[in-house]
Scaffold this motif. Structure first.
Motif, mmCIF file in Angstrom:
data_model
loop_
_atom_site.group_PDB
_atom_site.id
_atom_site.type_symbol
_atom_site.label_atom_id
_atom_site.label_comp_id
_atom_site.label_asym_id
_atom_site.label_seq_id
_atom_site.Cartn_x
_atom_site.Cartn_y
_atom_site.Cartn_z
ATOM 1 N N ASP A 123 -5.000 2.930 -5.066
ATOM 2 C CA ASP A 123 -4.455 3.311 -6.431
ATOM 3 C C ASP A 123 -2.903 3.717 -6.452
ATOM 4 O OD1 ASP A 123 -6.947 2.816 -7.859
ATOM 5 O OD2 ASP A 123 -7.440 4.561 -8.068
ATOM 6 N N PRO A 124 -2.593 4.940 -5.635
ATOM 7 C CA PRO A 124 -1.192 4.807 -5.561
ATOM 8 C C PRO A 124 -0.612 3.913 -4.694
ATOM 9 C CG PRO A 124 -2.355 6.966 -4.467
ATOM 10 C CD PRO A 124 -3.444 5.632 -4.866
ATOM 11 N N GLY A 125 -1.156 3.146 -3.963
ATOM 12 C CA GLY A 125 -0.741 1.964 -3.021
ATOM 13 C C GLY A 125 -0.366 0.845 -3.780
ATOM 14 N N LYS A 126 -0.925 0.512 -4.963
ATOM 15 C CA LYS A 126 -0.949 -0.653 -5.774
ATOM 16 C C LYS A 126 0.706 -0.874 -6.150
ATOM 17 C CE LYS A 126 -2.943 0.938 -9.837
ATOM 18 N NZ LYS A 126 -4.324 1.417 -10.412
ATOM 19 N N ALA A 127 1.249 0.371 -6.390
ATOM 20 C CA ALA A 127 2.726 0.215 -6.844
ATOM 21 C C ALA A 127 3.496 -0.394 -5.783
ATOM 22 C CB ALA A 127 3.442 1.449 -7.464
ATOM 23 N N PHE A 128 3.337 -0.396 -4.565
ATOM 24 C CA PHE A 128 3.872 -0.754 -3.267
ATOM 25 C C PHE A 128 3.590 -2.098 -2.654
ATOM 26 C CE2 PHE A 128 4.319 3.799 -4.175
ATOM 27 C CZ PHE A 128 5.744 4.281 -3.746
ATOM 28 N N VAL A 129 2.615 -2.873 -3.195
ATOM 29 C CA VAL A 129 2.085 -3.897 -2.528
ATOM 30 C C VAL A 129 3.106 -4.802 -2.432
ATOM 31 C CG1 VAL A 129 0.507 -5.864 -2.901
ATOM 32 C CG2 VAL A 129 -0.267 -3.708 -3.475
ATOM 33 N N ASP A 130 3.982 -5.290 -3.640
ATOM 34 C CA ASP A 130 5.090 -6.252 -3.709
ATOM 35 C C ASP A 130 6.213 -5.667 -2.635
ATOM 36 O OD1 ASP A 130 3.887 -7.841 -5.241
ATOM 37 O OD2 ASP A 130 4.875 -7.167 -7.014
ATOM 38 N N LYS A 131 6.500 -4.324 -2.610
ATOM 39 C CA LYS A 131 7.524 -3.901 -1.748
ATOM 40 C C LYS A 131 7.068 -3.978 -0.296
ATOM 41 C CE LYS A 131 8.941 -0.356 -5.097
ATOM 42 N NZ LYS A 131 8.616 0.721 -5.759
ATOM 43 N N LEU A 132 5.955 -3.830 -0.052
ATOM 44 C CA LEU A 132 5.573 -3.861 1.507
ATOM 45 C C LEU A 132 5.738 -5.528 1.981
ATOM 46 C CD1 LEU A 132 2.765 -1.331 1.441
ATOM 47 C CD2 LEU A 132 4.590 -1.265 2.962
ATOM 48 N N THR A 184 5.173 1.391 8.915
ATOM 49 C CA THR A 184 4.024 1.160 9.464
ATOM 50 C C THR A 184 2.966 2.452 8.774
ATOM 51 O OG1 THR A 184 4.516 0.371 11.826
ATOM 52 C CG2 THR A 184 2.507 1.565 11.426
ATOM 53 N N ARG A 185 3.779 3.543 8.691
ATOM 54 C CA ARG A 185 2.897 4.631 8.105
ATOM 55 C C ARG A 185 2.797 4.167 6.630
ATOM 56 N NH1 ARG A 185 1.912 10.265 8.593
ATOM 57 N NH2 ARG A 185 1.939 11.329 6.865
ATOM 58 N N MET A 186 3.812 3.854 5.985
ATOM 59 C CA MET A 186 3.556 3.348 4.446
ATOM 60 C C MET A 186 2.603 2.448 4.527
ATOM 61 S SD MET A 186 7.031 2.129 2.358
ATOM 62 C CE MET A 186 6.957 1.363 0.623
ATOM 63 N N ARG A 187 2.713 1.456 4.919
ATOM 64 C CA ARG A 187 1.472 0.308 5.191
ATOM 65 C C ARG A 187 -0.089 1.098 5.308
ATOM 66 N NH1 ARG A 187 -0.482 -3.567 3.082
ATOM 67 N NH2 ARG A 187 1.298 -4.888 3.573
ATOM 68 N N ALA A 188 -0.166 2.115 6.376
ATOM 69 C CA ALA A 188 -1.395 2.838 6.519
ATOM 70 C C ALA A 188 -1.745 3.465 5.240
ATOM 71 C CB ALA A 188 -1.131 3.433 7.612
ATOM 72 N N VAL A 189 -0.936 4.403 4.595
ATOM 73 C CA VAL A 189 -1.123 5.112 3.319
ATOM 74 C C VAL A 189 -1.507 4.381 2.304
ATOM 75 C CG1 VAL A 189 -0.161 6.779 1.781
ATOM 76 C CG2 VAL A 189 0.412 7.098 4.221
ATOM 77 N N SER A 190 -0.674 3.154 2.144
ATOM 78 C CA SER A 190 -0.988 2.244 1.022
ATOM 79 C C SER A 190 -2.300 1.424 1.259
ATOM 80 C CB SER A 190 0.077 1.040 1.090
ATOM 81 O OG SER A 190 -0.329 0.120 -0.039
ATOM 82 N N ASP A 191 -2.874 1.202 2.234
ATOM 83 C CA ASP A 191 -3.964 0.584 2.621
ATOM 84 C C ASP A 191 -5.279 1.701 2.606
ATOM 85 O OD1 ASP A 191 -2.923 -1.870 3.259
ATOM 86 O OD2 ASP A 191 -3.085 -1.463 5.544
ATOM 87 N N ALA A 192 -4.862 2.819 2.740
ATOM 88 C CA ALA A 192 -5.975 3.998 2.796
ATOM 89 C C ALA A 192 -6.194 4.293 0.974
ATOM 90 C CB ALA A 192 -5.776 4.934 3.566
ATOM 91 N N PHE A 193 -5.065 4.551 0.414
ATOM 92 C CA PHE A 193 -5.301 4.818 -0.876
ATOM 93 C C PHE A 193 -4.813 3.664 -1.950
ATOM 94 C CE2 PHE A 193 -4.431 8.420 1.900
ATOM 95 C CZ PHE A 193 -5.319 9.248 1.512
#
Length: 174
Positions: free
Chosen positions: A108-117, A97-106
């Motif tokens: 640029d750094p989050g785009k590398a994690f879209v598929d993983k999420l 859940t924290r990973m999702r929230a950080v990815s949504d708020a940021f």
């Protein structure tokens, strides 16, 4: 060290940003309290060419520090989730859940994690739903304890679920 040394300002909850007062102080306060999306949006106008140079540089420094922190935090959370699955055989919904929230708020750094999420959401949808149901029951426990008890009883039936264990613990109080 200089204020540009962002690693020096990093904490688990977020960067320990250097600007506590002035025009940028309220924004920094939001970011430190985990209101990342709101804080990052508030930085945008301060980064415009019309903004006074000194304030603009501070805003850009804060953005860079936050994005650097977000990238490191996403990697840390990815390790936490993977370790829980591999070593402890359960899905760490809070870290996800924290990973999702950080990815949504940021983004640029989050785009590398879209598929993983997306992959985690697909594979762990049942546990994510159970955790949401559990938290809703906990929130409603004071208003309607009987309804919460029913939810806990249903959740407790799930096999190989950390949420089921937590629900069983709540039921032991009845």
């Amino acid at each position: 060290g200089s204020t540009n040394d962002t690693a020096k300002y990093t904490t688990l909850s977020g960067p320990a940003l250097p600007y506590e007062t002035g025009d940028i102080g309220k924004i920094v306060s939001r970011l430190k309290r985990g209101r990342w999306k709101e804080g990052m949006e508030a930085l945008k106008p301060l980064e415009s060419k019309e903004t006074e140079e000194k304030l603009r540089k501070k805003a850009i420094e804060v953005r860079k520090a936050m994005e650097q922190w977000a990238g490191a935090e996403l990697k840390r959370l990815e390790r936490v989730v993977a370790e829980a699955l591999a070593k402890r055989k359960w899905f760490d919904v809070e870290a996800y859940t924290r990973m999702r929230a950080v990815s949504d708020a940021f983004p640029d750094p989050g785009k590398a994690f879209v598929d993983k999420l997306k992959n985690l959401e697909k594979k762990q949808a049942d546990e994510i739903k159970r955790r949401g149901d559990y938290l809703a029951a906990r929130t409603g426990e004071e208003k309607d304890p009987a309804a919460s008890k029913i939810v806990y009883q249903e959740l407790a039936k799930a096999k190989d679920s950390r949420t089921a264990k937590v629900a069983q613990h709540r039921l032991s109080w009845w």
